[in-house]
Write an enzyme that holds these catalytic residues in place. Structure first.
Site, PDB file in Angstrom:
ATOM      1  CE1 TYR A   3       2.308   4.435   1.925  1.00  0.00           C
ATOM      2  CE2 TYR A   3       1.889   6.659   2.736  1.00  0.00           C
ATOM      3  CZ  TYR A   3       1.469   5.528   2.042  1.00  0.00           C
ATOM      4  OH  TYR A   3       0.226   5.510   1.454  1.00  0.00           O
ATOM      5  CB  SER A  28       0.249   9.323   0.051  1.00  0.00           C
ATOM      6  OG  SER A  28      -0.139   9.731   1.354  1.00  0.00           O
ATOM      7  CE  LYS A  36       2.042   5.551  -1.510  1.00  0.00           C
ATOM      8  NZ  LYS A  36       1.390   4.792  -2.590  1.00  0.00           N
TER       9      LYS A  36
END
Length: 250
Positions: free
Chosen positions: A156, A143, A160
């Protein structure tokens, strides 16, 4: 230039919806046989049914990619069904968003388990048949948040960003076996995650995207499809940013 994947077998995680579903369908449309894995088995079955309705071949699995026993079983059953495994797309991912000071241990652990450990387990299990074949493609869905960070997404973003380093390491270790490993970093894509954003947040985000819109799951799938093809045979250890220009200048 047409990408064809006849004779190839692919495993796509998080294949029940959003980007994973689009990737699974794109690979099948190019001729690959697809094993669709989703935490919710009914969602994987829906993806497999869509592929079969279009004339492709697919099998569906339900379960948690952070469960090593389940992952090994999925790989084994896929090999039993089609005798090979050529492509793995590690797309399964979750969020547990909150500011770091409020983040619970279980919020951190759940995201790292699914987003990072899941990719590790699926890649490790798939490398054995790929090494025997001396051909393989691994694509990890990272991401742009892994590059920029994001308020409320320490877990998160960390997962990533780690996927990018993981990608480079697998590429270094497996290059001599004709196995490539690359990552794709989507920007803001129209999925269940982004549809949950408030209108104010969506408007702010759109102002930062030079192309002036969110991307579609299909637009990410096309990038993954290219990396899984022979046209990408000399590309490994790279990060492909597909974000409408969101991160231009970083």
């Amino acid at each position: 230039m047409t990408i064809r994947l006849e004779g190839r077998v692919a495993l796509v995680t998080g294949a029940g919806r959003g980007i994973g579903r689009a990737v699974a369908i794109a690979l099948a449309q190019a001729g690959a046989k697809v094993a669709a894995l989703s935490r919710t088995e009914s969602h994987a079955q829906e993806t497999a049914h869509a592929i079969e309705q279009a004339g492709g071949q697919a099998i569906a699995f339900g379960g948690d990619v952070a469960d090593s026993t389940l992952v090994d079983n999925v790989i084994e059953q896929t090999l039993q069904h089609w005798q090979r495994l050529d492509i793995v797309v590690n797309n399964a991912g979750i969020t547990r968003d909150t500011l770091l000071l409020r983040m619970k241990d279980e919020d951190w652990d759940a995201v790292l388990q699914t987003n990072l450990k899941g990719a590790f387990l699926c890649s490790r299990a798939a490398l054995k048949p790929m090494m025997r074949q001396r051909w393989g493609r691994i694509v990890n869905i990272s991401s742009v948040v892994g590059l920029t960070g994001n308020v409320g997404q320490a877990n998160y973003a960390a997962s990533k960003a780690a996927l990018i380093a993981f990608t480079k390491t697998v590429a270094l270790e497996m290059g001599s076996r004709n196995i490539t490993c690359n990552a794709v970093a989507p920007g803001l894509i129209e999925t269940d995650m982004t549809q949950a954003l408030s209108e104010q947040v969506r408007e702010y985000a759109l102002q930062r995207i030079p192309l002036g819109r969110f991307g579609t799951p299909d637009e990410i799938a096309y990038g993954v499809l290219f990396l899984c093809s022979e046209f990408a045979s000399y590309i490994t250890g790279q990060l492909f940013i597909i974000d409408g220009g969101l991160t231009v200048g970083i």
